[in-house]
Design a protein around this motif. Structure first.
Motif, PDB file in Angstrom:
ATOM      1  N   GLY A  12       0.778  -1.228   0.000  1.00  0.00           N
ATOM      2  CA  GLY A  12       0.000   0.000   0.000  1.00  0.00           C
ATOM      3  C   GLY A  12       0.810   1.279   0.000  1.00  0.00           C
ATOM      4  O   GLY A  12       0.299   2.335   0.375  1.00  0.00           O
ATOM      5  N   ASN A  13       2.061   1.207  -0.418  1.00  0.00           N
ATOM      6  CA  ASN A  13       2.888   2.404  -0.514  1.00  0.00           C
ATOM      7  C   ASN A  13       3.335   2.589  -1.961  1.00  0.00           C
ATOM      8  O   ASN A  13       4.508   2.394  -2.289  1.00  0.00           O
ATOM      9  CB  ASN A  13       4.092   2.291   0.433  1.00  0.00           C
ATOM     10  CG  ASN A  13       4.852   3.580   0.568  1.00  0.00           C
ATOM     11  OD1 ASN A  13       4.632   4.536  -0.171  1.00  0.00           O
ATOM     12  ND2 ASN A  13       5.766   3.622   1.520  1.00  0.00           N
ATOM     13  N   PRO A  14       2.397   2.959  -2.842  1.00  0.00           N
ATOM     14  CA  PRO A  14       2.725   3.050  -4.261  1.00  0.00           C
ATOM     15  C   PRO A  14       3.773   4.112  -4.590  1.00  0.00           C
ATOM     16  O   PRO A  14       4.538   3.948  -5.535  1.00  0.00           O
ATOM     17  CB  PRO A  14       1.393   3.372  -4.927  1.00  0.00           C
ATOM     18  CG  PRO A  14       0.552   3.960  -3.859  1.00  0.00           C
ATOM     19  CD  PRO A  14       1.007   3.327  -2.576  1.00  0.00           C
ATOM     20  N   GLU A  15       3.829   5.175  -3.788  1.00  0.00           N
ATOM     21  CA  GLU A  15       4.823   6.218  -4.057  1.00  0.00           C
ATOM     22  C   GLU A  15       6.237   5.669  -3.908  1.00  0.00           C
ATOM     23  O   GLU A  15       7.111   5.939  -4.729  1.00  0.00           O
ATOM     24  CB  GLU A  15       4.621   7.423  -3.117  1.00  0.00           C
ATOM     25  CG  GLU A  15       3.333   8.170  -3.349  1.00  0.00           C
ATOM     26  CD  GLU A  15       2.123   7.541  -2.661  1.00  0.00           C
ATOM     27  OE1 GLU A  15       2.292   6.638  -1.796  1.00  0.00           O
ATOM     28  OE2 GLU A  15       0.995   7.920  -3.009  1.00  0.00           O
ATOM     29  N   LYS A  16       6.469   4.897  -2.852  1.00  0.00           N
ATOM     30  CA  LYS A  16       7.776   4.301  -2.640  1.00  0.00           C
ATOM     31  C   LYS A  16       8.077   3.273  -3.734  1.00  0.00           C
ATOM     32  O   LYS A  16       9.197   3.202  -4.244  1.00  0.00           O
ATOM     33  CB  LYS A  16       7.846   3.642  -1.253  1.00  0.00           C
ATOM     34  CG  LYS A  16       9.201   3.068  -0.921  1.00  0.00           C
ATOM     35  CD  LYS A  16      10.225   4.173  -0.781  1.00  0.00           C
ATOM     36  CE  LYS A  16      11.563   3.629  -0.323  1.00  0.00           C
ATOM     37  NZ  LYS A  16      12.592   4.660  -0.262  1.00  0.00           N
ATOM     38  N   GLY A  17       7.064   2.501  -4.112  1.00  0.00           N
ATOM     39  CA  GLY A  17       7.242   1.541  -5.192  1.00  0.00           C
ATOM     40  C   GLY A  17       7.642   2.215  -6.484  1.00  0.00           C
ATOM     41  O   GLY A  17       8.573   1.778  -7.173  1.00  0.00           O
ATOM     42  N   GLU A  18       6.973   3.306  -6.801  1.00  0.00           N
ATOM     43  CA  GLU A  18       7.297   4.065  -8.013  1.00  0.00           C
ATOM     44  C   GLU A  18       8.717   4.626  -7.928  1.00  0.00           C
ATOM     45  O   GLU A  18       9.483   4.555  -8.891  1.00  0.00           O
ATOM     46  CB  GLU A  18       6.297   5.199  -8.210  1.00  0.00           C
ATOM     47  CG  GLU A  18       6.571   6.029  -9.442  1.00  0.00           C
ATOM     48  CD  GLU A  18       5.557   7.146  -9.641  1.00  0.00           C
ATOM     49  OE1 GLU A  18       5.604   7.766 -10.710  1.00  0.00           O
ATOM     50  OE2 GLU A  18       4.731   7.401  -8.736  1.00  0.00           O
ATOM     51  N   GLU A  19       9.069   5.144  -6.764  1.00  0.00           N
ATOM     52  CA  GLU A  19      10.405   5.714  -6.564  1.00  0.00           C
ATOM     53  C   GLU A  19      11.505   4.664  -6.812  1.00  0.00           C
ATOM     54  O   GLU A  19      12.552   4.978  -7.369  1.00  0.00           O
ATOM     55  CB  GLU A  19      10.496   6.237  -5.134  1.00  0.00           C
ATOM     56  CG  GLU A  19      11.836   6.782  -4.729  1.00  0.00           C
ATOM     57  CD  GLU A  19      11.864   7.141  -3.247  1.00  0.00           C
ATOM     58  OE1 GLU A  19      12.866   6.825  -2.594  1.00  0.00           O
ATOM     59  OE2 GLU A  19      10.879   7.729  -2.752  1.00  0.00           O
ATOM     60  N   LEU A  20      11.240   3.436  -6.406  1.00  0.00           N
ATOM     61  CA  LEU A  20      12.235   2.376  -6.573  1.00  0.00           C
ATOM     62  C   LEU A  20      12.232   1.765  -7.975  1.00  0.00           C
ATOM     63  O   LEU A  20      13.279   1.395  -8.495  1.00  0.00           O
ATOM     64  CB  LEU A  20      11.997   1.274  -5.538  1.00  0.00           C
ATOM     65  CG  LEU A  20      12.290   1.648  -4.090  1.00  0.00           C
ATOM     66  CD1 LEU A  20      11.694   0.618  -3.145  1.00  0.00           C
ATOM     67  CD2 LEU A  20      13.782   1.787  -3.880  1.00  0.00           C
ATOM     68  N   LEU A  21      11.056   1.664  -8.575  1.00  0.00           N
ATOM     69  CA  LEU A  21      10.941   0.927  -9.835  1.00  0.00           C
ATOM     70  C   LEU A  21      11.134   1.774 -11.091  1.00  0.00           C
ATOM     71  O   LEU A  21      11.678   1.291 -12.084  1.00  0.00           O
ATOM     72  CB  LEU A  21       9.586   0.221  -9.901  1.00  0.00           C
ATOM     73  CG  LEU A  21       9.368  -0.876  -8.861  1.00  0.00           C
ATOM     74  CD1 LEU A  21       7.939  -1.385  -8.926  1.00  0.00           C
ATOM     75  CD2 LEU A  21      10.357  -2.007  -9.046  1.00  0.00           C
ATOM     76  N   MET A  22      10.693   3.024 -11.068  1.00  0.00           N
ATOM     77  CA  MET A  22      10.794   3.836 -12.279  1.00  0.00           C
ATOM     78  C   MET A  22      12.222   3.967 -12.801  1.00  0.00           C
ATOM     79  O   MET A  22      12.450   3.824 -13.999  1.00  0.00           O
ATOM     80  CB  MET A  22      10.163   5.215 -12.071  1.00  0.00           C
ATOM     81  CG  MET A  22       8.643   5.196 -12.077  1.00  0.00           C
ATOM     82  SD  MET A  22       7.915   4.529 -13.590  1.00  0.00           S
ATOM     83  CE  MET A  22       8.255   5.858 -14.719  1.00  0.00           C
ATOM     84  N   PRO A  23      13.209   4.217 -11.934  1.00  0.00           N
ATOM     85  CA  PRO A  23      14.585   4.307 -12.462  1.00  0.00           C
ATOM     86  C   PRO A  23      15.049   3.003 -13.116  1.00  0.00           C
ATOM     87  O   PRO A  23      15.849   3.032 -14.047  1.00  0.00           O
ATOM     88  CB  PRO A  23      15.436   4.618 -11.221  1.00  0.00           C
ATOM     89  CG  PRO A  23      14.493   5.173 -10.222  1.00  0.00           C
ATOM     90  CD  PRO A  23      13.164   4.545 -10.513  1.00  0.00           C
ATOM     91  N   MET A  24      14.518   1.901 -12.652  1.00  0.00           N
ATOM     92  CA  MET A  24      14.927   0.610 -13.199  1.00  0.00           C
ATOM     93  C   MET A  24      14.470   0.450 -14.645  1.00  0.00           C
ATOM     94  O   MET A  24      15.196  -0.074 -15.480  1.00  0.00           O
ATOM     95  CB  MET A  24      14.387  -0.526 -12.343  1.00  0.00           C
ATOM     96  CG  MET A  24      14.923  -0.482 -10.929  1.00  0.00           C
ATOM     97  SD  MET A  24      14.327  -1.848  -9.967  1.00  0.00           S
ATOM     98  CE  MET A  24      15.701  -2.954 -10.256  1.00  0.00           C
ATOM     99  N   ILE A  25      13.259   0.924 -14.938  1.00  0.00           N
ATOM    100  CA  ILE A  25      12.789   0.777 -16.317  1.00  0.00           C
ATOM    101  C   ILE A  25      13.302   1.913 -17.196  1.00  0.00           C
ATOM    102  O   ILE A  25      13.558   1.705 -18.376  1.00  0.00           O
ATOM    103  CB  ILE A  25      11.250   0.625 -16.419  1.00  0.00           C
ATOM    104  CG1 ILE A  25      10.516   1.814 -15.834  1.00  0.00           C
ATOM    105  CG2 ILE A  25      10.795  -0.656 -15.780  1.00  0.00           C
ATOM    106  CD1 ILE A  25       9.015   1.760 -16.018  1.00  0.00           C
TER     107      ILE A  25
END
Length: 82
Positions: free
Chosen positions: A17-30
């Motif tokens: 339930g912490n989509p902001e943190k997920g986005e912060e971690l995953l976006m740079p990867m893609i």
């Protein structure tokens, strides 16, 4: 191994339930292709699901379109987009 830990932490953040943190971690990867290409379509799907759960449907649509453009052969992205 650090990249895999970041991927798993991003996915776990979304699931918890912490989509902001997920986005912060995953976006740079893609964006920077810092991970095995086989994992990237699933990251696009996870981010899109996270956006939908957060009520950010427009953002989900954009990320899926991006994923489909980069991975047109990925049927799971096509299904998610529908």
């Amino acid at each position: 191994m650090e990249v895999e830990s970041q991927r798993l932490a991003g996915l776990a953040s979304i699931e918890m339930g912490n989509p902001e943190k997920g986005e912060e971690l995953l976006m740079p990867m893609i964006k920077n292709r810092k991970i095995n290409d086989d994992y990237i379509p699933s990251i696009y799907r996870s981010l899109a699901t996270s956006y939908v759960k957060s009520g950010k449907n427009d953002k989900a649509k954009v990320i899926l379109e991006e994923g489909r453009k980069s991975y047109p052969e990925d049927q799971n992205l096509l299904i998610e987009e529908i």
